[in-house]
Scaffold this motif. Structure first.
Motif, short mmCIF file in Angstrom:
data_model
loop_
_atom_site.label_atom_id
_atom_site.label_comp_id
_atom_site.label_asym_id
_atom_site.label_seq_id
_atom_site.Cartn_x
_atom_site.Cartn_y
_atom_site.Cartn_z
N LEU A 130 0.84 -1.24 -0.28
CA LEU A 130 -0.22 -0.36 0.13
C LEU A 130 1.36 1.15 -0.71
N GLU A 134 0.82 4.17 -2.61
CA GLU A 134 0.50 5.37 -2.18
C GLU A 134 1.35 6.48 -2.86
N LYS A 138 -0.27 9.49 -10.12
CA LYS A 138 -1.99 8.63 -10.23
C LYS A 138 -2.35 9.59 -11.45
#
Length: 240
Positions: A130, A134, A138
């Motif tokens: 994770l 992160e 994007k």
């Protein structure tokens, strides 16, 4: 459409099968002892076993599924053996390596392996899947950039898209331009007029909406699952 979807699913299934088989084979490789009784039993994805004091594991498949360039490759039904697919896969690999290195640096991790690839050690072996996701970009911009800079667009704080044709169709000068030929006196005048109106409306919406980047519709793949559409706002801004 169903045939295309079936082809994409089949490709992904084959790819996952190959990667899974590779990971299983690597997990069966001979163990390597690192520092402080930390033992590497699986494929090393980052760092070195020798002298490693801290370690973590990461699910590579889960991370790749969130890399926008790889997501776009999947959307197109490409594989890394295609010329276009190789380019996208190379971009995804570069993103993957940089994300691993950043997480390792930020968390003080010496070595990262596949799940189940580490045992022992003086500290807890964390799963950093994770954390790696992160820090991924994007967005992957693959269409025409209408506002902002390509450099840094992947992590723009406020990115949106717009339907260029819908905006052009709302500009009277564009509609008149379509009825002229290249040799007509007003042809080039009208083109400059509608291009100026379009650019001014886009700039105004970008400024008012604090948009760092504006991209043509369907020109961006997002791991966030949603890209705002500002087409109506641009049309409203025409001539204002």
């Amino acid at each position: 459409m169903r045939a295309i979807q079936g082809s994409v699913v089949a490709h992904l299934s084959d790819l996952r099968g190959i990667v899974a088989a590779l990971l299983l084979a690597l997990l069966a490789a001979p163990a390597v002892t690192a520092g402080e009784d930390l033992t590497v039993t699986g494929q090393i994805l980052y760092g070195r076993a020798e002298g490693a004091q801290t370690g973590a594991v990461v699910d590579a498949l889960a991370v790749y599924d969130q890399i926008p360039a790889y997501m776009h490759m999947q959307e197109l039904g490409l594989s890394e053996s295609d010329s276009a697919g190789r380019t996208l896969f190379a971009q995804a690999q570069d993103v993957w390596k940089k994300a691993l290195a950043r997480v390792a640096r930020d968390m003080g991790i010496d070595v990262i392996t596949v799940p189940g690839g580490l045992v022992g050690g003086s500290s807890t072996i964390a799963d950093v899947t994770l954390a790696v996701i992160e820090v991924l970009p994007k967005y992957f911009v693959h269409g025409k950039l209408l506002h902002g800079r390509a450099q840094g667009a992947g992590n723009a704080d406020n990115l949106a898209e717009l339907d260029v044709q819908r905006v052009l169709d709302a500009i009277p000068a564009y509609r008149e331009f379509l009825g002229t030929a290249d040799g007509d006196a007003r042809h080039h005048i009208l083109r400059k007029q509608y291009e100026t109106e379009f650019a001014e409306a886009v700039a105004k919406v970008a400024r008012n909406g604090n948009h760092d980047v504006l991209v043509e519709a369907s020109g961006v793949t997002s791991r966030l699952g949603y890209v705002p559409d500002v087409t109506d706002a641009v049309i409203e801004a025409l001539g204002s």
